[in-house]
Design an enzyme around this catalytic site. Structure first.
Site, PDB file in Angstrom:
ATOM      1  N   ASP A 124       1.266  -7.691   2.415  1.00 36.61           N
ATOM      2  CA  ASP A 124       1.369  -6.257   2.110  1.00 36.61           C
ATOM      3  C   ASP A 124       2.825  -5.830   1.914  1.00 36.61           C
ATOM      4  OD1 ASP A 124       0.896  -3.580   1.821  1.00 36.61           O
ATOM      5  OD2 ASP A 124      -0.377  -3.385   3.595  1.00 36.61           O
TER       6      ASP A 124
ATOM      7  N   HIS B 289       0.820  -1.214   0.000  1.00 39.39           N
ATOM      8  CA  HIS B 289       0.000   0.000   0.000  1.00 39.39           C
ATOM      9  C   HIS B 289       0.856   1.268   0.000  1.00 39.39           C
ATOM     10  CE1 HIS B 289       0.040  -0.033   4.581  1.00 39.39           C
ATOM     11  NE2 HIS B 289       0.026   1.268   4.391  1.00 39.39           N
TER      12      HIS B 289
ATOM     13  N   SER C 109       4.122   2.236   8.404  1.00 41.29           N
ATOM     14  CA  SER C 109       3.889   1.205   7.397  1.00 41.29           C
ATOM     15  C   SER C 109       5.153   0.961   6.602  1.00 41.29           C
ATOM     16  CB  SER C 109       2.759   1.609   6.461  1.00 41.29           C
ATOM     17  OG  SER C 109       1.555   1.269   7.044  1.00 41.29           O
TER      18      SER C 109
HETATM   19  N1  ARG Z   1      -4.804   0.798   7.821  1.00 43.74           N
HETATM   20  C1  ARG Z   1      -3.508   0.765   7.198  1.00 43.74           C
HETATM   21  C2  ARG Z   1      -2.851   2.152   7.248  1.00 43.74           C
HETATM   22  O1  ARG Z   1      -3.383   3.030   7.872  1.00 43.74           O
HETATM   23  C3  ARG Z   1      -3.533   0.218   5.828  1.00 43.74           C
HETATM   24  C4  ARG Z   1      -4.158   1.095   4.790  1.00 43.74           C
HETATM   25  C5  ARG Z   1      -4.114   0.544   3.399  1.00 43.74           C
HETATM   26  N2  ARG Z   1      -5.076  -0.513   3.202  1.00 43.74           N
HETATM   27  C6  ARG Z   1      -6.388  -0.300   2.895  1.00 43.74           C
HETATM   28  N3  ARG Z   1      -7.174  -1.331   2.771  1.00 43.74           N
HETATM   29  N4  ARG Z   1      -6.884   0.897   2.676  1.00 43.74           N
HETATM   30  O2  ARG Z   1      -2.168   2.642   6.416  1.00 43.74           O
HETATM   31  N1  ASP Z   2      -1.356   1.498   8.076  1.00 43.17           N
HETATM   32  C1  ASP Z   2      -0.570   2.549   8.677  1.00 43.17           C
HETATM   33  C2  ASP Z   2       0.448   3.137   7.709  1.00 43.17           C
HETATM   34  O1  ASP Z   2       0.276   3.090   6.506  1.00 43.17           O
HETATM   35  C3  ASP Z   2       0.074   2.066   9.930  1.00 43.17           C
HETATM   36  C4  ASP Z   2      -0.820   2.288  11.113  1.00 43.17           C
HETATM   37  O2  ASP Z   2      -1.535   3.315  11.157  1.00 43.17           O
HETATM   38  O3  ASP Z   2      -0.779   1.461  12.003  1.00 43.17           O
HETATM   39  O4  ASP Z   2       1.407   3.757   8.095  1.00 43.17           O
END
Ligand code: ARG
Ligand code: ASP
Length: 714
Positions: free
Chosen positions: A219, A83, A644
């Site tokens: 990921d 991502h 991330s």
């Molecule tokens: N929650 C994670 C972060 O804040 C992953 C985000 C990307 N994945 C998604 N399904 N949108 O970045």
């Molecule tokens: N998914 C988040 C990121 O892309 C990580 C988090 O917020 O835990 O940095």
């Protein structure tokens, strides 16, 4: 009973006192190092950060300003999340070569794909420059003057402090302005795409599984840093050569157990751990709910259209994911803050704080902090609510209002900066807007608008409601606008921008879509923003004094600076958790779980045929653990957005996984960390290698790595 409760509370705070925190890598010696060793770490603070020899920090650059990556070979190969690489993978994708859907693998270096504007940033060294930054501010009377002087000092120091020609100085504030650190950095600008699994692996589970454990997402994506002949940063050139790192991470496939030590290094973006209880109360009970309500409405509309129409699905997929990500996070955060009684915990601390101030005889300096907060947060409440509503409705979720706002800024530029600036902005806007309309559907936007304008009128504190939205009939207003506006088609939008400044301003002011935005934006900039800024500045100043007092009066507490996108180290143990009564989560997931979630053809839960074949034939190579392929695991590391792609390291500093998310119940860790329910989620490095080796058959990449495997029994 009461005593027992107290005892339990006491024991819990003892446990929590040993967990959490995002620490500055150059300051680990002492408390952190001994705690880390107690938790099982086998290396030293000097192995993590050193200016004299290569250390872990040399293998952990920031990725594109917002994520983290790690160097895993002596030829500049780096790993980050799928991502995090998403935009770059997407930008190389066409209908014929759809790398998002099918994945991409470079089997030779010549096949690696350059990326415009992508860069990674290494930290060369970190120095405390607090005294220099604060020089000359002691005698200044107002907060505004102080801030101005500090900014001047920072830009002067950034320019003048010693560094090499190809490096940059970057001074950042810590502890809300109580400490300033200089980061000497190097930005590498030739970073090429090397590999990415199909989205059905790299984004498996998509929005449904986002922020959720158990997780089964691979990921990750691979890039390579290129440098000039002297191994220094350079713009893209075919003559550039693979970057030779000072350090790269060995990879351990020895496996992990519950309670093993882990640490995560990376660039956490923003946390607010030291907010007073009134601020947290406002987030939980006022601000999060309204932001969630707005996004809820917008997402429901978009989802309805996306499910019926594939073209719309493609147009809105990425926008939807971005909006849904924080929508879902705020819901989890609100739940977690309530469940863990964060507000009460903070209130108790504030009582103790006040007592301590008196005990230390510091009433003159710190005696008013809590009451100042009380006064300020109650005064700012309506303004903060109006501000969040404006930014969620106008700037974020209604496309018509977003575009109108761009025109509004254009009109302001003419007023404030004159003809030339106006023409420049106008041309930029006219060219830049092409991409926007490619992914725009007026029906979707119209339905979103109708919902959001109603929420706006209903939720905004009445003193800020423009007359035009009084007694709103959202249906009628929406139809009136969308039947007449020129803001919903590219050609029409551009035609508005044709002609001299007078003509353009006349044309846009005659547009019904623009008119409604102007009414809202005028009211907002006149009635909300100035007062909000004034009160917010007060809160910032009080927060700084509060932080100073906490550091001074509670020297034995575990106090770490809030995240600010600088390099940090967090550590903990591999651990499951109990989110709710009768539910216990184990810390590991396996490929078997991917197959359990498999829904053929589904856009979130499809599985590539080759992966199914590998699963059926159990062709797992050296990556299996007891006959199964590990996929993800969780631990008590304190992470946030920006972490991330961060390396998860074992006790010896070997790579064991990649951080990519947090669990639903624990997303409140940005405001209040609880070791009971806060967990970070990592993809197991064995899954990454299994996909590269067995799925992609990219032996060229596997051969570059330094893999530490269990010793074979003879
Ligand atoms: N929650 C994670 C972060 O804040 C992953 C985000 C990307 N994945 C998604 N399904 N949108 O970045
Ligand atoms: N998914 C988040 C990121 O892309 C990580 C988090 O917020 O835990 O940095």
């Amino acid at each position: 009973m009461k005593f027992l409760k107290l005892l339990i509370l006491f024991v819990f705070t003892q446990v929590s006192a040993q967990q959490g925190g995002m620490w500055i890598p150059s300051l680990l010696k002492g408390m952190n190092e001994s705690e880390m060793k107690k938790l099982g770490m086998k290396i030293s603070a000097e192995d993590i950060y050193s200016v004299n020899k290569s250390s872990l920090k040399d293998a952990v650059p920031q990725f594109d300003g917002g994520c983290t990556a790690e160097v895993i070979s002596d030829k500049g190969l780096i790993l980050t999340n799928h991502h995090c690489g998403f935009d770059n993978i997407q930008s190389h994708s066409t209908v014929e070569n759809d790398y998002l859907t099918n994945g991409f693998w470079a089997y030779k270096m010549e096949e690696e794909l350059p990326n415009k504007d992508l860069y990674v940033t290494f930290i060369i060294r970190i120095e405390d420059v607090t005294t220099k930054v604060l020089e000359g501010t002691g005698t200044l009377a107002t907060e505004a003057e102080k801030q101005k002087k500090i900014q001047e000092n920072i830009s002067f120091l950034n320019k003048t402090l010693p560094k090499e020609a190809w490096q940059e100085n970057n001074i950042r504030t810590f502890y809300d302005g109580n400490q300033y650190l200089l980061f000497v950095i190097e930005n590498y600008k030739d970073v090429r795409l090397v590999g990415a699994p199909p989205s059905s692996i790299g984004k498996f589970g998509s929005d449904t599984d986002n922020w959720v454990w158990p997780r089964h997402t691979g990921d990750f994506s691979l890039f390579r840093i290129y440098a000039d002949k002297n191994n220094r940063p350079a713009e893209y050139s075919k003559d550039n050569v693979p970057y030779k790192p000072k350090h790269f991470l060995p990879i351990s496939i020895n496996g992990i157990k519950e309670n093993d030590f882990t640490m995560v290094m990376g660039y956490p973006g923003r946390t607010q751990e030291y907010l007073p209880s009134m601020a947290v109360d406002q987030i939980v009970n006022t601000l999060n709910p309204v932001k969630i309500e707005v996004r809820d409405a917008a997402l429901k509309v978009q989802d309805g259209f996306m499910r019926k129409d594939n073209a719309i699905k493609i147009q809105y997929a990425s926008k939807y994911a971005a909006v849904a990500n924080y929508w879902k996070k705020w819901i989890g955060e609100t739940k977690g803050l309530k469940k863990s009684n964060a507000i009460t915990v903070k209130q108790k601390f504030e009582v103790a704080f006040k007592e301590k101030v008196i005990l230390a005889g510091k009433q003159a300096e710190y005696g008013n902090i809590i009451s100042d907060f009380e006064k300020n947060y109650s005064e700012i409440k309506d303004f903060a609510l109006a501000r969040d509503l404006f930014s969620e409705v106008v700037l974020r979720n209604s496309e018509l209002l977003q575009n109108s706002y761009r025109l509004y800024q254009l009109e302001q530029i003419l007023k404030n900066k004159g003809e030339q600036a106006f023409t420049d902005r106008k041309n930029n806007l006219s060219n830049g807007i092409v991409d926007f309309y490619k992914d725009y559907n007026a029906m979707v936007d119209k339905n979103v608008f109708e919902q959001l304008i109603a929420i706006y009128a209903k939720r905004i504190p009445s003193q800020f409601l423009p007359n035009e939205l009084n007694n709103l009939n959202a249906y009628q207003l929406t139809n009136d606008i969308y039947n007449n506006t020129k803001l919903i088609k590219l050609e029409d939008f551009r035609s508005l921008l044709e002609g001299d400044s007078k003509t353009v301003i006349e044309k846009i002011n005659a547009d019904k879509g623009y008119q409604i935005l102007k009414v809202m934006a005028d009211a907002y900039t006149k009635n909300v923003l100035p007062k909000y800024d004034e009160l917010n500045l007060k809160n910032i100043a009080t927060q700084r004094t509060y932080m100073k007092a906490i550091l001074e009066l509670f020297p034995n507490n575990r106090i770490f600076p809030d995240a600010n996108s600088t390099l940090r180290v967090t550590y903990g143990k591999v651990k499951g958790y109990k989110p709710n009564d009768a539910i216990t989560f184990e810390p590991f997931t396996y490929l078997d779980g991917v197959m359990e979630k498999y829904v053929p053809g589904d856009y979130e839960f499809d599985v590539p045929k080759k992966l199914i074949d590998l699963y059926n034939s159990k062709d797992y190579g050296v990556y299996a653990s007891k006959g199964k392929i590990p996929v993800a695991f969780i631990a008590t590391n304190h992470t946030t957005g920006g972490n991330s792609g961060s390396p998860a390291l074992d006790a010896k500093g070997n790579l064991i996984g990649l951080n990519f998310d947090r669990v639903w119940e624990g997303t409140m860790s940005d405001i209040y960390y609880s070791p009971e329910i806060c967990r970070n989620i990592m993809v197991d490095i064995r899954y990454v290698l299994f996909i590269i080796d067995k799925f992609a058959e990219a032996n060229n990449l596997i051969n570059e790595l330094k893999i530490i495997a269990p010793k074979k029994k003879m």
